[in-house]
Design an enzyme around this catalytic site. Sequence first.
Site, short mmCIF file in Angstrom:
data_model
loop_
_atom_site.label_atom_id
_atom_site.label_comp_id
_atom_site.label_asym_id
_atom_site.label_seq_id
_atom_site.Cartn_x
_atom_site.Cartn_y
_atom_site.Cartn_z
N ASP A 201 0.07 -9.48 -1.54
CA ASP A 201 1.02 -8.38 -1.33
C ASP A 201 2.15 -8.90 -0.47
OD1 ASP A 201 2.14 -5.68 -1.04
OD2 ASP A 201 0.18 -5.02 -1.77
N HIS A 275 6.19 -6.52 -4.58
CA HIS A 275 5.14 -6.71 -3.56
C HIS A 275 4.86 -8.21 -3.39
CE1 HIS A 275 4.07 -2.60 -2.46
NE2 HIS A 275 4.11 -2.26 -3.73
N ASP A 338 3.45 -2.45 -9.70
CA ASP A 338 3.85 -1.16 -9.14
C ASP A 338 5.06 -1.32 -8.22
OD1 ASP A 338 2.11 -2.67 -7.48
OD2 ASP A 338 1.91 -0.97 -6.13
N GLU A 339 5.79 -0.23 -8.05
CA GLU A 339 6.83 -0.09 -7.03
C GLU A 339 7.79 -1.28 -7.00
OE1 GLU A 339 4.32 2.59 -3.85
OE2 GLU A 339 4.06 0.45 -3.73
C1 ACM Z 1 -0.02 1.77 -5.57
O1 ACM Z 1 -0.62 2.57 -4.85
N1 ACM Z 1 1.19 1.36 -5.21
C2 ACM Z 1 -0.60 1.26 -6.78
#
Ligand code: ACM
Length: 779
Positions: A201, A275, A338-339
Amino acid sequence: MRNFVSSFPLMLLVVLLLSTMVASAAETPSPSLIPKPASLEPGRGAFIVDAATAIRIRPGDTELKAVADYLGDLVFRSHGLRLPVTTQRGQGSVIELRHATRAGKPESYRLDVGRKSARISAHSREGMLHGARTFWQLIGRVDGKETLAAPALRIVDAPRFAWRGIMLDSARHYQSPEFIRSYIDWMALHKLNVLHWHLTDDQAWRLEIKKYPRLTDIAAWRVPAGRAAAANIDPATGQPHRYGGFYSQDEVRAIVAHASARGVRIVPEIEMPGHASAPLAAYPQFAASTQPPKDVPADWGIYSHVYAVDDATFDFLEGVLDEVMALFPDEWIHIGGDEVEKHEWAESPQAQARMRELGLTEPKGLQGYFTQRIGRYLQAHGRRLVGWDEILEPGLADNAIVMSWRGVEGAMAATAKGYDSVLSPWPTLYFDNRQGSGGDEPPGRLRTISLEDVYRFDPLPDTMTTEQAKHLLGVQGNVWTEHIRTEPRVGWMTFPRAAAIAEMGWSQPEHRDWNDFLKRLPGQFARYDALGIPYADSIFAVQMKSQYQAGAAQVNVTLSTQAALGDIHYTLDGSAPDAESPRYSGALKLTPPSQLHAAAFVGTQRLSRPRAFVLSANASLRRSSAELKLCSEDIALGLEDEAPLIGTRAIFHLDIQNPCWIFEQANLDGIDRIAAMTGDVPFNFQIGEATKKIKLATPETDHGELLVHLDRCDGPLIARVPLPALSATGPATVLSAGALQSQHGHHDLCLRFAQHGIDPMLAIDWVQLLPAEAPTEAN
Ligand code: ACM
């Protein structure tokens, strides 16, 4: 071996001990099995497990030998009895492990427990392991000392869903390889079969990659946020000590082998394209931005850093994935997704060139390109890409798995398009949310996601068609560890909520019944205790509410537990409560100072650790951080102080977007001062524009002040208490006191800080109102 008649009194005890129901004679006792099996047919009598009992397997069968050793080890660790493994017929009772002759459903098993013999049969190793676990759960002590027995019955069992997972974030905080192996054991006991291991991350990269050593030399370590860590200088380097760690390839191989022996698949997650600050700090040449992160960052939230989309970066990622695939034999490889912030791509000439080449008009499209390219690489190596639901874009490989986290919509959309999907929606299946509101809950997000909330989650939304449901692989709870710093806390946040996931994923819908599950929980907790599994007893923990009446010497005290099972017993003399202690049957009137110890019991079994409450003479005038009400709950956290580095740290409750607290209904008669223990926390949150909206009052002194407003936050200012300096090496919290304008009667007080900047952010440990002449430290 006793016959049925002579063992009748024993059977009554078996019924009492193993039953989860307060059964009338006519009812069939149901053992406290979690997860509940597909079918259970009670038999007559019990199977006594004693020193003459053996586990029998076929000669030369190493697979059965491993399961037999596993069962023997569980029985030994929980009951202290060693069961020999034999291939011979003998005199004593026998637990036979046998391969089923006919194929059955995946992971299925059958358990036949009679009075003289028990048989576990399955056609797969996974099924055999599950059968052994169920048999182990059936065994209980029947005379308080010696005799162990399992009730006679027949169980035919198989899981509802193939994917019954827990995601563990080892990036935000590192857990030891020993802990990971234990965690896998604990999951396996619940018949959970997927560990989704979040290994990378922004804040760390945890996996040794031989081709890219800087990923562990650099990216596995960070200087934690805050003054205390910055001042903690490593004499060897003259720089602050770094926090972190990584899993060597040897350690990973041992973990993977251990998981495989337990029937648990590990799905490694290597986050991309976002991330990724930690790996980009180590290898800045693969960053989209010309200003990649200089160091591994220590803020939580969402960073803008993303990987570049040039061929060299894909070569790097493929090199990483080659080693990941060599270490993790399972077909599923999670790539996050994600994100992902797109600004850096929008500003990168090289990303723009890629967009032109692909005919893309928006940088957003580059994520689809990224996922497809990595997906093809994995597919070419016989693997399946798994990603968070943002990966669902046109062109996604047919065999990709979409993990639905932004609610269940991701799963709805993915399954409608024929993709396999796993449900792990925020907030219900996010175990960084705390599961109770008691004062001893560890740090975490303050939204309460109770065991019942998790249990009642429906894994098959009624809006899903039968065709879609075929693509629903299962369910998963996510343990994000930004605020879960220690291993015991990981256990607390995971268990028993993982037991609810287990039943959601394993048991048939007609067997899912919260009240029945609740009755089976004490048996589960007894097993946790026997094996030393760290878990939260929040559901049965006694909580106290006290009501002080103006002018009255006595205080009204009410006790409760989150779930109503059994009775609360309490003491007032400092001793630990037992089932003989007074039973709580309604509000108590106590005269301070006094202390109360309480716990919940079913019969003589204590359900939770006793909780102690002290009622001091002026306790009504004091509130801890946890007892104050937050003015708002935008990002409400139980946030641990970052100091001291060693020892107990304060846990502050605050909304980082609006640091503001309410002392509800304070009795201000005779009060003319306020004392406060305050501390501060680093403002290490990447929350974008929201940071600019945080309101802080302007201070009049060097270190800021605690402000007290009457009735409302825009009400009259009745105290402004200057705060002393907080030093990096001194105490983490400081006491201050100041005058408060006299008032009469009960009022809400709004507490805020005037402070010079947002970082560090001031926070309250406790506040106390002081009557005239009282010493400041009175409590
Ligand atoms: C997440 O909670 N960003 C997958």
